[in-house]
Write an enzyme that holds these catalytic residues in place. Structure first.
Site, PDB file in Angstrom:
ATOM      1  N   TYR A 137       9.570  -6.045 -44.877  1.00  0.00           N
ATOM      2  CA  TYR A 137      10.068  -6.611 -46.135  1.00  0.00           C
ATOM      3  C   TYR A 137       9.940  -8.134 -46.144  1.00  0.00           C
ATOM      4  CZ  TYR A 137      13.390  -7.619 -49.914  1.00  0.00           C
ATOM      5  OH  TYR A 137      13.987  -8.076 -51.063  1.00  0.00           O
ATOM      6  N   LYS A 141       7.511 -10.535 -48.493  1.00  0.00           N
ATOM      7  CA  LYS A 141       8.055 -11.564 -49.374  1.00  0.00           C
ATOM      8  C   LYS A 141       7.492 -12.942 -49.023  1.00  0.00           C
ATOM      9  CE  LYS A 141      10.732  -9.004 -51.959  1.00  0.00           C
ATOM     10  NZ  LYS A 141      10.328  -8.733 -53.361  1.00  0.00           N
TER      11      LYS A 141
END
Length: 230
Positions: A137, A141
């Site tokens: 994740y 990002k």
């Protein structure tokens, strides 16, 4: 959506990835319509090239040329890196990064041709501070922030602005199954002392999509309650 940026009104296409999320997307559409706006819900897994292409085509057919793209698809898998499967890694990267690439690639030619448009990628404050157990994740990002900067340079002379928003912890379905003890720890680490509501985050998107955001290019704004100072 053409010629709607200055007035902050919009014809909205709400994407949802599967049948399980249809009801939530339709609730958003109903809320927009109840407020006097126009909206449609469209299903597509943006990590798949054919579905991303079909999504843009359907949104254009419904409302006309796309002036504002909000790339907001996301999933998360919680596991230490050495316990993260290749399949889980690929899925998280595909939804966040590949999906943003596929949809933006399809939308940008029209924006360039009209010499106007806003591209908004959704990053996270965790791209800056990291988060144990969320390597895929946070990597995705962080990559979106880099993508924002590079695309902002490519689009600099086209009339199109490209920026990112990196929200802090926000009460969305992604946090629905997080134990309250962990949420309490998250709150304690935020200087403002609370986890954001969606209403705390939305104004940043609206600003960057508006005419008032015209001089922002390649930036990442982070409504995070002081969790990270950028």
């Amino acid at each position: 959506m053409t010629d709607r940026l200055e007035g902050l009104s919009a014809l909205v296409a709400v994407n949802h990835p599967d049948e399980a999320t249809r009801e939530a997307a339709e609730a958003v559409v109903a809320g927009i319509r109840a407020a006097g706006g126009e909206a449609v819900a469209l299903r597509a897994d943006v990590s798949r090239e054919d579905e991303a292409e079909a999504l843009v085509a359907a949104a254009t057919q419904a409302h006309g040329p796309i002036d504002v793209l909000v790339s907001n698809a996301g999933v998360a898998v919680a596991a230490p890196l050495h316990e993260t499967s290749a399949e889980d890694w690929d899925r998280v990267i595909a939804v966040h990064l590949r999906g943003a690439f596929l949809v933006a690639r399809r939308v940008l030619p029209g924006m360039y041709g009209r010499r106007r448009g806003r591209v908004l990628f959704t990053a996270s404050q965790l791209a800056y501070k990291g988060a144990a157990g969320f390597a895929a994740y946070t990597a995705a990002k962080g990559a979106l922030i880099s993508l924002t900067r590079t695309l902002a340079l490519e689009a600099a002379d086209t009339g199109v602005t490209v920026n990112a928003i990196a929200p802090g912890a926000t009460m969305t379905p992604m946090l629905a199954d997080v134990p309250e003890a962990i949420l309490d720890k998250v709150r304690a680490d935020i200087p403002l002392g609370r986890i954001a509501e969606v209403a705390d985050i939305v104004p940043t998107y609206v600003f960057l999509a508006s005419e008032e955001g015209r001089h922002y290019q390649g930036q990442c704004l982070s409504p995070n309650g002081g969790d990270v100072f950028l």
